[in-house]
Write an enzyme that holds these catalytic residues in place. Structure first.
Site: not given
Length: 288
Positions: A37-39, A41
């Site tokens: 998961l993107d930082p 997000a």
């Protein structure tokens, strides 16, 4: 400790940071996560402990759901609103009916080019590492599947959407492509992952809850494979499969199944060959 924690990852924490945190809290090394998961997000991040790490692939393959805000008027090199602006342009969103028509064109199998700033590896290096080093690499297009897109809210320059999709889908790229289809540059300005397979946002636990409750929030390891049909084995069948041997069975509910012994314990994952009527071991767990 063998099991899974459904973490509510906060914005600003990387998926690797979440794994490192769990390692410290539980004082164990064998920890991994399913689906980066993107930082920036937030949302569902399943983290696997001990022998459960052998089941990560079954959650990584699962469908995912997101709530995303798309902001129109500019594009960035990262695809979200944290990157360097590469394009700007005036944008007036069309009527809701037109928006629905455009979004419908993305439902189904689509070809997508991942962002340059992503964790995809090229020659052993992650794309974002190459991008930060000033090395230009064009990511290869990939096919993903968008199961559904629903409009939750339309504002002057933003859309709030719910997206159900396959693994490997980059929501940042989807936002950019939606903007281009509408003739407006666009970025992803907010993202929360609401579901990974059977792991949901409603059941996710915060970082604070993990440190306070520890073992109480650990899910059984077979939660990751609950979507697979169940097959119960006799003691002799268990023994054969644990020794790497196939067992004969005339019927099987699916080609890929989860295997249990007579004491309701998960033995592993099996693959059924209907041609030979043999159930073969794919992944056997050594927990007892």
């Amino acid at each position: 400790m063998n099991g899974i924690i459904n973490i509510l990852k906060p914005p600003g924490m990387t998926s690797h940071d979440a794994v490192s945190y769990i390692r410290r809290v539980f004082a164990m090394k064998k920890v991994g996560h399913a689906g980066t998961l993107d930082p920036a997000a937030a949302g569902v991040l399943p983290v696997f402990l001990g022998s459960a790490t052998r089941l990560i692939e079954y959650s990584t393959e699962a469908a995912k759901s997101y709530r995303v805000e798309v902001t129109f008027g500019f594009e960035t090199d990262t695809g979200d609103d944290t990157g360097k602006v590469t394009q700007t342009g005036p944008c007036e969103l069309p009527a809701r009916q037109r928006l629905e028509e455009v979004l419908a064109t993305f439902i189904g199998a689509i070809t997508q080019i991942p962002p340059v700033y992503s964790a995809i590896k090229v020659d052993g290096k992650k794309l974002y590492e190459l991008a930060r080093a000033g090395i230009a690499v064009e990511p290869k297009a990939r096919q993903v599947h968008i199961h559904d897109i629903r409009i939750l809210e339309v504002r002057r320059s933003t859309l709030l959407l719910d997206v159900d999709c396959s693994k490997g889908t980059y929501i940042r790229s989807l936002c950019q492509d939606i903007g281009r289809k509408l003739g407006c540059p666009a970025v992803m300005s907010f993202l929360v992952r609401t579901k990974v397979g059977d792991f949901t946002l409603e059941q996710a636990v915060s970082i604070e809850e993990i440190s306070n409750k520890k073992e109480a929030i650990v899910l059984p390891l077979d939660f990751a494979v609950a979507h697979l049909p169940l097959v119960k084995l006799s003691p002799s069948e268990c023994k054969d499969l644990q020794q790497g041997k196939a067992v004969f069975t005339q019927t099987c509910p699916s080609s890929l199944v989860r295997l249990y012994d007579t004491q309701e314990r998960l033995v592993g994952i099996g693959q059924y060959d209907s041609t030979s009527s043999l159930l073969k071991p794919v992944k056997i767990l050594s927990l007892f």
